[in-house]
Motif scaffolding. Structure first.
Motif, PDB file in Angstrom:
ATOM      1  N   ASN A  54      39.874  40.405  40.261  1.00 36.79           N
ATOM      2  CA  ASN A  54      38.630  40.627  40.145  1.00 36.79           C
ATOM      3  C   ASN A  54      38.401  41.917  39.509  1.00 36.79           C
ATOM      4  O   ASN A  54      37.225  42.171  38.899  1.00 36.79           O
ATOM      5  CB  ASN A  54      37.729  40.635  41.603  1.00 36.79           C
ATOM      6  CG  ASN A  54      37.732  39.375  42.481  1.00 36.79           C
ATOM      7  OD1 ASN A  54      37.608  38.277  41.753  1.00 36.79           O
ATOM      8  ND2 ASN A  54      37.862  39.368  43.743  1.00 36.79           N
ATOM      9  N   ALA A  55      39.176  43.008  39.870  1.00 38.85           N
ATOM     10  CA  ALA A  55      39.032  44.153  38.904  1.00 38.85           C
ATOM     11  C   ALA A  55      39.285  43.939  37.429  1.00 38.85           C
ATOM     12  O   ALA A  55      38.705  44.560  36.544  1.00 38.85           O
ATOM     13  CB  ALA A  55      40.082  45.254  39.305  1.00 38.85           C
ATOM     14  N   GLN A  56      40.181  43.041  37.388  1.00 40.40           N
ATOM     15  CA  GLN A  56      40.400  42.643  35.781  1.00 40.40           C
ATOM     16  C   GLN A  56      38.991  41.971  35.067  1.00 40.40           C
ATOM     17  O   GLN A  56      38.513  42.271  34.089  1.00 40.40           O
ATOM     18  CB  GLN A  56      41.615  41.604  35.646  1.00 40.40           C
ATOM     19  CG  GLN A  56      41.597  41.355  34.003  1.00 40.40           C
ATOM     20  CD  GLN A  56      42.942  40.277  33.900  1.00 40.40           C
ATOM     21  OE1 GLN A  56      43.333  39.598  34.865  1.00 40.40           O
ATOM     22  NE2 GLN A  56      43.445  39.986  32.715  1.00 40.40           N
ATOM     23  N   ALA A  57      38.487  41.100  35.897  1.00 43.38           N
ATOM     24  CA  ALA A  57      37.227  40.425  35.401  1.00 43.38           C
ATOM     25  C   ALA A  57      36.085  41.665  35.163  1.00 43.38           C
ATOM     26  O   ALA A  57      35.256  41.821  34.265  1.00 43.38           O
ATOM     27  CB  ALA A  57      36.731  39.550  36.511  1.00 43.38           C
ATOM     28  N   GLN A  58      35.980  42.538  36.176  1.00 43.56           N
ATOM     29  CA  GLN A  58      34.940  43.908  36.181  1.00 43.56           C
ATOM     30  C   GLN A  58      35.306  44.580  34.840  1.00 43.56           C
ATOM     31  O   GLN A  58      34.526  45.113  34.377  1.00 43.56           O
ATOM     32  CB  GLN A  58      35.146  44.409  37.479  1.00 43.56           C
ATOM     33  CG  GLN A  58      34.012  45.704  37.499  1.00 43.56           C
ATOM     34  CD  GLN A  58      33.949  46.181  38.801  1.00 43.56           C
ATOM     35  OE1 GLN A  58      34.649  46.032  39.587  1.00 43.56           O
ATOM     36  NE2 GLN A  58      33.461  47.546  38.713  1.00 43.56           N
ATOM     37  N   ALA A  59      36.674  44.903  34.700  1.00 37.93           N
ATOM     38  CA  ALA A  59      36.898  45.695  33.568  1.00 37.93           C
ATOM     39  C   ALA A  59      36.679  45.323  32.251  1.00 37.93           C
ATOM     40  O   ALA A  59      36.274  45.866  31.278  1.00 37.93           O
ATOM     41  CB  ALA A  59      38.673  46.018  33.721  1.00 37.93           C
ATOM     42  N   ILE A  60      36.505  43.848  31.921  1.00 40.11           N
ATOM     43  CA  ILE A  60      36.374  43.352  30.918  1.00 40.11           C
ATOM     44  C   ILE A  60      34.620  43.282  30.744  1.00 40.11           C
ATOM     45  O   ILE A  60      34.255  43.738  29.734  1.00 40.11           O
ATOM     46  CB  ILE A  60      36.662  41.980  30.713  1.00 40.11           C
ATOM     47  CG1 ILE A  60      38.470  42.017  30.519  1.00 40.11           C
ATOM     48  CG2 ILE A  60      36.152  41.322  29.713  1.00 40.11           C
ATOM     49  CD1 ILE A  60      38.941  40.554  30.430  1.00 40.11           C
ATOM     50  N   ALA A  61      34.082  42.931  32.023  1.00 41.27           N
ATOM     51  CA  ALA A  61      32.657  43.262  31.826  1.00 41.27           C
ATOM     52  C   ALA A  61      32.123  44.314  31.484  1.00 41.27           C
ATOM     53  O   ALA A  61      31.205  44.632  30.847  1.00 41.27           O
ATOM     54  CB  ALA A  61      32.014  42.564  33.259  1.00 41.27           C
ATOM     55  N   THR A  62      32.708  45.534  32.164  1.00 42.66           N
ATOM     56  CA  THR A  62      32.072  46.697  31.941  1.00 42.66           C
ATOM     57  C   THR A  62      32.772  47.829  31.056  1.00 42.66           C
ATOM     58  O   THR A  62      32.349  48.969  30.859  1.00 42.66           O
ATOM     59  CB  THR A  62      32.323  47.638  33.333  1.00 42.66           C
ATOM     60  OG1 THR A  62      33.524  47.712  33.809  1.00 42.66           O
ATOM     61  CG2 THR A  62      31.445  46.675  34.280  1.00 42.66           C
ATOM     62  N   ASN A  63      33.757  47.190  30.312  1.00 42.49           N
ATOM     63  CA  ASN A  63      34.886  47.927  29.541  1.00 42.49           C
ATOM     64  C   ASN A  63      35.100  49.086  30.224  1.00 42.49           C
ATOM     65  O   ASN A  63      35.373  50.252  29.671  1.00 42.49           O
ATOM     66  CB  ASN A  63      33.876  48.302  28.189  1.00 42.49           C
ATOM     67  CG  ASN A  63      34.942  48.667  27.230  1.00 42.49           C
ATOM     68  OD1 ASN A  63      36.039  48.451  27.145  1.00 42.49           O
ATOM     69  ND2 ASN A  63      34.374  49.565  26.263  1.00 42.49           N
ATOM     70  N   ASP A  64      35.470  48.955  31.417  1.00 44.15           N
ATOM     71  CA  ASP A  64      35.874  50.177  32.129  1.00 44.15           C
ATOM     72  C   ASP A  64      37.305  49.808  32.957  1.00 44.15           C
ATOM     73  O   ASP A  64      37.536  49.300  33.995  1.00 44.15           O
ATOM     74  CB  ASP A  64      35.140  50.636  33.261  1.00 44.15           C
ATOM     75  CG  ASP A  64      35.619  51.617  34.127  1.00 44.15           C
ATOM     76  OD1 ASP A  64      36.625  52.383  33.801  1.00 44.15           O
ATOM     77  OD2 ASP A  64      34.862  52.156  35.316  1.00 44.15           O
TER      78      ASP A  64
END
Length: 202
Positions: free
Chosen positions: A95-105
C-alpha cells in the motif's frame, strides 16, 4: 645283367644306392617333428586359461567422494502471531508503494523496508512513472507458506495489482512474490522481494 660288385651297382643304379640314406633322413625328420609337436603341446597346456587380452595399466583406486555438506535446514512454519505480523508488514509495504506513486513521496515505504530494499523500491517506482504509469492499486493478496529459521523469515504471496497508464488504459496482473524479511530492532522488515515466475529477457 647284375653288377659284378657294389660300386658298379651304385654307379649303374644311383637311385637304389641312395635308398637307405633317404629312409634314414625321413626317420630323423619324423623324430624331430614328433619332438616339436610335444614341445608345442607342453607349451599350450601351460598357457593361462580364459580370454587373453593386452595388459592395461591400472590407475590407483579413485578416492571416495567427499561427503556432501548437510542441506541447509528448512525453515519451520511461523506461529500465528508472527504470521500476522509478517503479513501486515508486506501489506503495508504494498500500500505504501501505491501511495508513493500517487503522491510522489517514496519515504512512506521506509518504515517497512530495509535500507537497501527501500532504495531498490524507490528506483522501481521511478522507472514505473517514467514508463507512463500514473497509478497502481493492490487488489488481492493470496497467502502461501510463511516460514522462519529464527532470524529470517520467508513469505510467499500471490499479489493481484491494477496498473493505470497516462493514456488512461488499465492492466491487471497476478504475480507470485517471495519475500525475505529480517528482524530490525524487534520489527520485521522486508529485505528482498523475488518474482520467480517473471519472464527473463535475453
Amino acid at each position: 645283367m647284375l653288377p659284378s660288385n657294389t660300386s658298379e651297382f651304385e654307379a649303374t643304379n644311383p637311385s637304389k644306392a641312395s635308398g637307405p640314406r633317404r629312409a634314414g633322413g625321413l626317420v630323423v625328420m619324423l623324430g624331430l617333428l614328433i619332438v616339436l609337436i610335444g614341445v608345442i603341446a607342453v607349451a599350450v597346456t601351460r598357457l593361462p586359461t580364459g580370454t587373453l587380452s593386452r595388459p592395461v595399466a591400472t590407475s590407483a583406486p579413485a578416492a571416495a567422494p567427499a561427503a556432501a555438506p548437510a542441506a541447509a535446514a528448512a525453515g519451520v512454519p511461523v506461529d500465528a502471531a508472527t504470521q500476522q505480523a509478517i503479513q501486515q508488514v508486506i501489506e503495508r509495504l504494498d500500500n505504501a508503494q501505491a501511495q508513493a506513486i500517487a503522491t510522489n513521496d517514496p519515504t512512506v515505504m521506509a518504515d517497512t523496508a530495509m535500507p537497501a530494499f527501500y532504495a531498490e523500491e524507490v528506483q522501481n517506482n521511478q522507472d514505473l512513472v517514467a514508463g507512463g504509469v500514473t497509478e497502481v492499486k493492490l487488489l488481492k493478496l493470496e497467502w502461501g507458506d510463511i516460514t522462519t529459521d529464527g532470524t529470517t523469515a520467508t513469505a510467499t504471496v500471490y499479489e493481484t495489482w491494477s496498473t493505470t497508464f497516462s493514456d488512461s488504459t488499465t492492466q491487471q496482473g497476478r504475480d507470485r512474490n517471495v519475500y525475505t524479511l529480517v528482524q530490525d530492532n524487534g520489527t520485521w522488515k522486508v529485505q528482498t522481494d523475488a518474482h520467480p515466475d517473471a519472464p527473463t529477457g535475453p
